[in-house]
Design a protein around this motif. Structure first.
Motif, short mmCIF file in Angstrom:
data_model
loop_
_atom_site.label_atom_id
_atom_site.label_comp_id
_atom_site.label_asym_id
_atom_site.label_seq_id
_atom_site.Cartn_x
_atom_site.Cartn_y
_atom_site.Cartn_z
N ALA A 28 23.83 41.65 22.45
CA ALA A 28 23.92 42.90 22.53
C ALA A 28 23.42 43.20 24.21
CB ALA A 28 23.04 43.65 21.80
N GLY A 29 24.12 44.09 24.83
CA GLY A 29 23.88 44.12 26.16
C GLY A 29 25.22 44.22 27.19
N ARG A 30 25.06 44.46 28.39
CA ARG A 30 26.06 44.55 29.53
C ARG A 30 26.16 43.46 30.32
NH1 ARG A 30 27.05 46.11 34.78
NH2 ARG A 30 28.78 47.84 34.97
N TYR A 31 27.32 42.79 30.34
CA TYR A 31 27.41 41.56 31.24
C TYR A 31 28.56 42.02 32.49
CZ TYR A 31 25.82 39.40 27.01
OH TYR A 31 24.91 38.99 26.13
N SER A 32 28.36 41.38 33.50
CA SER A 32 29.23 42.11 34.64
C SER A 32 29.41 40.74 35.73
CB SER A 32 28.77 43.43 35.12
OG SER A 32 27.53 43.14 35.92
N ALA A 33 30.56 41.06 36.59
CA ALA A 33 30.80 40.30 37.57
C ALA A 33 31.39 41.01 38.78
CB ALA A 33 31.48 38.78 37.38
N HIS A 34 30.71 40.93 39.86
CA HIS A 34 31.49 41.58 41.05
C HIS A 34 32.10 40.62 41.74
CE1 HIS A 34 31.77 44.90 43.89
NE2 HIS A 34 31.49 44.29 44.74
N PHE A 35 33.35 40.71 42.05
CA PHE A 35 33.99 39.42 42.96
C PHE A 35 35.33 40.02 43.78
CE2 PHE A 35 36.14 40.29 39.13
CZ PHE A 35 37.51 40.21 39.22
N GLU A 36 35.47 39.36 44.80
CA GLU A 36 36.63 39.66 45.61
C GLU A 36 37.84 39.07 44.99
OE1 GLU A 36 37.66 39.41 50.60
OE2 GLU A 36 36.39 37.87 49.49
N ASN A 37 38.97 40.05 44.81
CA ASN A 37 40.25 39.94 44.35
C ASN A 37 41.32 40.07 45.57
OD1 ASN A 37 42.18 39.89 42.21
ND2 ASN A 37 41.11 41.42 40.87
N GLY A 38 42.60 39.84 45.10
CA GLY A 38 43.61 40.08 46.08
C GLY A 38 44.91 40.44 45.59
N LEU A 39 45.77 40.83 46.42
CA LEU A 39 46.94 41.48 46.33
C LEU A 39 47.98 40.34 46.81
CD1 LEU A 39 46.41 44.93 47.43
CD2 LEU A 39 46.52 44.32 44.90
#
Length: 167
Positions: A28-39
């Motif tokens: 139980a909980g919130r998991y996250s990742a912030h990352f640079e993405n591309g086009l």
């Protein structure tokens, strides 16, 4: 006098060992990742992958995944999963499947230092062309308590998942 009871009970408490795994509680909980993405044009932008796991009862949890992939593609899935061993398993209703293919089955569990998931390719309908639930993960260290529970439980995704599960 009271210390005597504690000393007598201590061996029994130690022999009992750790509590049995309960993935509803343990995941139980919130998991996250912030990352640079591309086009495809070579430009970049920032994305977030988020997984939320909310206990519904002792054996079931609400799953909500929002995953970002290259060129703006994504995967989104919300539903109620059942505890099986040390994992949570989401099984979509048969009428939600792509014709001629098995319904979505998503397995979620702790895998070392990550929250991991896999779907054997059955959850394609929840993803864009470059998205997939195959062998995905988020860092375990990103796990946080969900502090916005009233808003989450009022969301269309949560209400829809509960309605589908209670049918």
């Amino acid at each position: 006098m009271r210390r005597g009871w504690l000393i007598c009970l201590l061996p029994a408490l130690l022999a009992a060992g750790p509590p049995a795994p309960n993935p509803v509680r343990d995941l139980a909980g919130r998991y996250s990742a912030h990352f640079e993405n591309g086009l495809v044009d070579g430009s970049s932008y920032w994305s977030d992958d988020v997984a939320e796991i909310v206990p519904v009862d002792r054996r079931h949890a609400y799953l909500n995944f929002s995953l970002a992939f290259y060129n703006g593609h994504s995967c989104s899935l919300s539903g109620i999963a059942a505890a099986e061993g040390n994992a949570l398993v989401y099984r979509a209703p048969a009428d939600d499947a792509i014709p001629g293919e098995p319904p979505c089955r998503l397995l979620v569990r702790r895998m070392g230092d990550t929250l991991g998931w896999e779907d054997d390719g059955t959850c394609k309908m929840h993803c864009g062309a470059r998205g997939s639930f195959l062998n995905g993960s988020l860092p375990w260290r990103s796990k946080r308590a969900i502090t916005y529970m009233p808003r989450l439980k009022a969301s269309a995704g949560y209400r829809g998942a509960m309605s589908e599960w209670q049918r």
